[in-house]
Each structure stands twice: as structure tokens, then as C-alpha cells.
Design a protein around this motif. Structure first.
Motif, short mmCIF file in Angstrom:
data_model
loop_
_atom_site.label_atom_id
_atom_site.label_comp_id
_atom_site.label_asym_id
_atom_site.label_seq_id
_atom_site.Cartn_x
_atom_site.Cartn_y
_atom_site.Cartn_z
N GLU A 151 0.83 -1.21 0.00
CA GLU A 151 0.00 0.00 0.00
C GLU A 151 0.87 1.26 0.00
OE1 GLU A 151 -4.10 -1.07 2.18
OE2 GLU A 151 -2.36 -1.23 3.52
N HIS A 152 1.95 1.22 -0.79
CA HIS A 152 2.86 2.35 -0.99
C HIS A 152 3.62 2.74 0.28
CE1 HIS A 152 1.02 2.71 -4.91
NE2 HIS A 152 -0.16 2.86 -4.35
N LYS A 153 3.65 1.86 1.27
CA LYS A 153 4.41 2.12 2.49
C LYS A 153 5.47 1.03 2.65
CE LYS A 153 0.69 4.61 4.79
NZ LYS A 153 -0.20 4.68 5.98
N LEU A 154 6.55 1.38 3.35
CA LEU A 154 7.69 0.48 3.45
C LEU A 154 7.60 -0.36 4.71
CD1 LEU A 154 10.39 -0.29 2.08
CD2 LEU A 154 11.50 1.42 3.52
N TYR A 155 7.74 -1.68 4.52
CA TYR A 155 7.69 -2.65 5.61
C TYR A 155 9.00 -3.44 5.64
CZ TYR A 155 2.67 -1.77 6.02
OH TYR A 155 1.45 -1.18 6.21
N ALA A 156 9.28 -4.01 6.81
CA ALA A 156 10.51 -4.78 6.97
C ALA A 156 10.27 -5.96 7.90
CB ALA A 156 11.63 -3.91 7.53
N VAL A 164 6.85 -8.22 11.78
CA VAL A 164 6.94 -7.33 10.62
C VAL A 164 6.62 -5.93 11.11
CG1 VAL A 164 5.93 -6.76 8.37
CG2 VAL A 164 6.33 -9.16 9.00
N VAL A 165 7.44 -4.97 10.67
CA VAL A 165 7.26 -3.59 11.12
C VAL A 165 7.03 -2.68 9.92
CG1 VAL A 165 8.66 -3.91 13.19
CG2 VAL A 165 9.76 -3.12 11.09
N ARG A 166 6.29 -1.62 10.16
CA ARG A 166 6.16 -0.55 9.17
C ARG A 166 7.16 0.53 9.53
NH1 ARG A 166 1.05 0.53 9.65
NH2 ARG A 166 1.32 2.25 11.12
N LEU A 167 7.97 0.93 8.56
CA LEU A 167 9.00 1.94 8.77
C LEU A 167 8.41 3.31 8.41
CD1 LEU A 167 12.06 0.09 7.20
CD2 LEU A 167 11.27 0.06 9.58
N GLU A 168 8.41 4.21 9.37
CA GLU A 168 7.77 5.50 9.18
C GLU A 168 8.65 6.43 8.36
OE1 GLU A 168 4.82 5.61 9.93
OE2 GLU A 168 4.54 4.10 11.49
#
Length: 388
Positions: A151-156, A164-168
């Protein structure tokens, strides 16, 4: 004191040191960049109009492979222990994870032009060069592996937290997903690496994504231990249910979705394959520890690595001494290896990704050409990119 001042004045003068936040970046051994090619590797890249990006974590290199003016073009940028890659082909941004302590995520963008300057003579430079435009720092205990855009956001994958984390964008991170198996009496265990949760097959959202891990069984033997059992214990988790949907893998990595089919590298057996009815179906077997996977049309680009000697028991299905460091173009319909590039002095491939060569063809440092610090300094002195 004069000698001391002169010494300090001479330090940190090369662009690769500043760009990579690493003083040793100026000391790349040329042997690591020399390659051998089999089959139609370059022809395949040319036909697909693709630039291939590769992270070589233990050699601390990000590489770009492309065809320019009908000739192979190899370029690189030194980065500390680069691992996961994600390419935003909407904003034309490349994200690269650097897994040391602290963790970093570098953002690279293509150069649009060089500024007009009165203090230097502007020369013509190769266009479409990727340069770093931002770096974000994160705690080393995240132990970031794979990167993915959802969804156009970066995860790692925060392997050190089994999550799993979303990188702000502004820095920081948020845990958004973890498998049910790390919960004990309703409490999730985030305080150490228990299962080697190491890759993301990105779907339309987190619930539609899948995640690979070396096991779903928590024990005193943990990933990294010499006696950690791996053969056939690897799993794929469903993002929606947080439960296992496929078993029988050995150190799986680089899970990816292609046309709604789930593919994965079965690393310990050197295989590329897909998941069907809860089982792994091998499509191709390659000469090394398979890790790194991306698709361009029907072609899979798959990385292979040598096996680290102390972890040879993690690769029960490989001829360890014959494993190679390279990238292979595989036809996903037939399993045929169309071409390969091998680095004889190479070690570990972590991630492979692509971007259109009309967007970017090269990294700042070009292999096979006599080093010109003047050219590189000019590039970094006057480059212009679009804002993130």
C-alpha cells in the motif's frame, strides 16, 4: 599540532565514504567485482529493458547490472552489510537495508540533472545514476532482513523481534504483524530471534501477504545456534490467519507473489519453486544457497550464495564446495536457466530487484573504468534529484 591538523583535514574526502557513512568504503577489492557470464544473461537484461540491483551483504556492496550502448555495464556503491531491497517504481525510489548496529535504511533516487555552477566546470556525465538522498537509523535489535512495499508504504522483517514492522517516513517504526506461534499465554515474545522470520511476499495489504521463517516451533535452540535443526522445518505464514500454510522447507527465503502464486527460495537445497496446496514444488535447482528473488514478466532473477562454513549443516541439500555467488535468469514456465553471472571471488547474495533502465542504469562507481575521483566528486557536488 600542525601535522595532526593536516591529518584531520585529509580525512573523509571521498564521496563513497560520506554517502555510505563508512570510512572504509574507499577500499573495494576489485577481485570482488570481476565476473563470469554463462548463457544469455546480458541479452535477457537487454530484452527486458531492465537494470538489476543486487545486494552482496558480506562484501558490503550494492551493485547495478545493465546494458548500455549494447554493452554490459556493471556499477556499484559500497554500503555496510546491505540486505533487503525494495524498489518503488511509482516514485522511482530504491530502498536498501543496512543490517548492522544500528540498522539503516538508505533511499536512493535517480539524478535528474547537474546544477549549473560557476565554481567548477560541468562535464557531461552518465544520466540515470542512482544516488543516496536519505538514510534512516533504527535500533540494531530489529535485525532488518527483507524490505517490501505494501500500500505504498515500506515494511521490513524485524527478525530480531519475530515481527513485521512498518518503517515511518519521519523515522521510527511500528510492529504491525507477527505469527501466532510466538505468543505464550497471550503474550508475544519480541525480545529475541526465535524463528528467523526473514521475508515478505507483499500482497495488496498485510493480510494478503505471506511471510517465510525457518521454523514455527520455539525451543532453546534458536536460529544462529550451531545445533539449530533446519531440515524440512521451514514454513510459510499467512498474513490473514497468522498461521502456517506451507511446511517442509529448509531455511526458506525471499518469498514473493507472481500472478497470485506464491514463490520462494528453498535455500538449504538451492531451489526455486512455488507453493501449491501447502507444499513446495521445485521449478529449478541452482548451484548454491538460493536467496534473492524478483520477477520481470516470466523471468525470475535468483541469487545464489556460497555457504558459510560454520553453517554448512543449514544446507543439507547442497554440494557446499561447488556453491557459487551469482545471479541466474530462470524461465518460470520451463525452469530453464537462461543465463547467469557469477562472481568467483564473491560470497553472499542477499536480495535482487529490478527497475526500468529508462529510470536508472547505473550506480555512482563504475567497474572496468579507471577511477576518476574528479568525475565522482562532480556528480555528488552538483546532482539534482526529485524531492521524496
Amino acid at each position: 599540532m600542525e601535522a595532526l591538523w593536516q591529518h584531520h583535514n585529509a580525512l573523509w574526502r571521498l564521496p563513497e565514504q560520506i554517502a555510505g557513512h563508512w570510512y572504509g568504503a574507499a577500499e573495494v577489492d576489485a577481485r570482488l567485482l570481476k565476473s563470469q557470464v554463462k548463457g544469455r544473461f546480458w541479452e535477457t537484461l537487454s530484452d527486458l529493458k531492465t537494470t538489476l540491483l543486487v545486494t552482496r551483504e558480506y562484501e558490503h556492496l550494492l551493485m547495478a547490472l545493465s546494458v548500455k550502448d549494447s554493452r554490459p555495464h556493471i556499477s556499484y556503491m559500497p554500503l555496510p552489510h546491505p540486505s533487503g531491497l525494495a524498489v518503488d517504481r511509482v516514485r522511482n525510489i530504491v530502498h536498501v537495508a543496512s543490517t548492522r548496529n544500528p540498522n539503516l535504511v538508505y533511499d536512493l533516487a535517480p539524478v535528474e540533472a547537474l546544477m549549473e555552477r560557476a565554481d567548477v566546470e560541468i562535464e557531461s556525465l552518465e544520466d540515470r545514476t542512482l544516488v543516496p538522498v536519505r538514510a534512516r537509523f533504527f535500533p540494531g535489535s530489529l535485525y532488518i532482513h527483507d524490505l517490501a512495499l505494501i500500500e505504498h508504504k515500506l515494511y521490513a522483517n524485524a527478525v530480531g523481534q519475530n515481527a513485521v514492522v512498518r518503517l515511518e517516513e519521519s523515522g521510527g517504526y511500528e510492529r504491525v504483524w507477527w505469527p501466532r506461534c510466538i505468543e505464550t499465554y497471550g503474550e508475544a515474545q519480541f525480545d529475541r530471534n526465535l524463528i528467523q522470520l526473514n521475508s515478505i511476499a507483499a500482497g495488496k495489504d498485510v493480510a494478503a501477504s505471506y511471510f517465510s521463517a525457518s521454523t514455527d516451533k520455539i525451543s532453546r535452540r534458536r536460529p544462529g545456534h550451531q545445533n539449530f535443526a533446519v531440515d524440512g522445518r521451514g514454513v510459510i505464514f499467512s498474513g490473514k490467519t497468522r498461521e502456517v500454510i506451507a511446511r517442509g522447507l529448509t531455511r526458506p527465503h525471499s518469498a514473493r507473489l507472481l500472478n497470485k502464486r506464491l514463490w520462494v527460495d528453498n535455500s538449504g537445497y538451492g531451489e526455486l519453486g512455488r507453493i501449491g496446496r501447502g507444499k513446495f514444488e521445485a521449478v529449478a535447482r541452482l548451484p548454491g544457497w538460493t536467496r534473492g528473488l524478483c520477477f520481470k514478466e516470466r523471468i525470475a532473477f535468483v541469487g545464489t550464495s556460497r555457504v558459510i562454513p560454520r553453517f554448512r549443516h543449514y544446507a543439507p541439500g547442497l554440494e557446499v564446495e561447488r556453491s557459487v555467488c551469482g545471479v541466474h535468469a530462470v524461465d518460470t514456465l520451463s525452469g530453464e536457466v537462461m543465463g547467469s553471472i557469477i562472481w568467483p571471488s564473491g560470497n553472499q547474495i542477499f536480495a535482487v530487484e529490478w527497475m526500468p533502465n529508462r529510470i536508472a542504469t547505473t550506480l555512482p562507481f563504475i567497474f572496468g573504468r579507471r577511477r576518476s575521483h574528479k568525475r565522482e566528486r562532480l556528480l555528488f557536488y552538483a546532482y539534482q534529484t526529485r524531492a521524496l
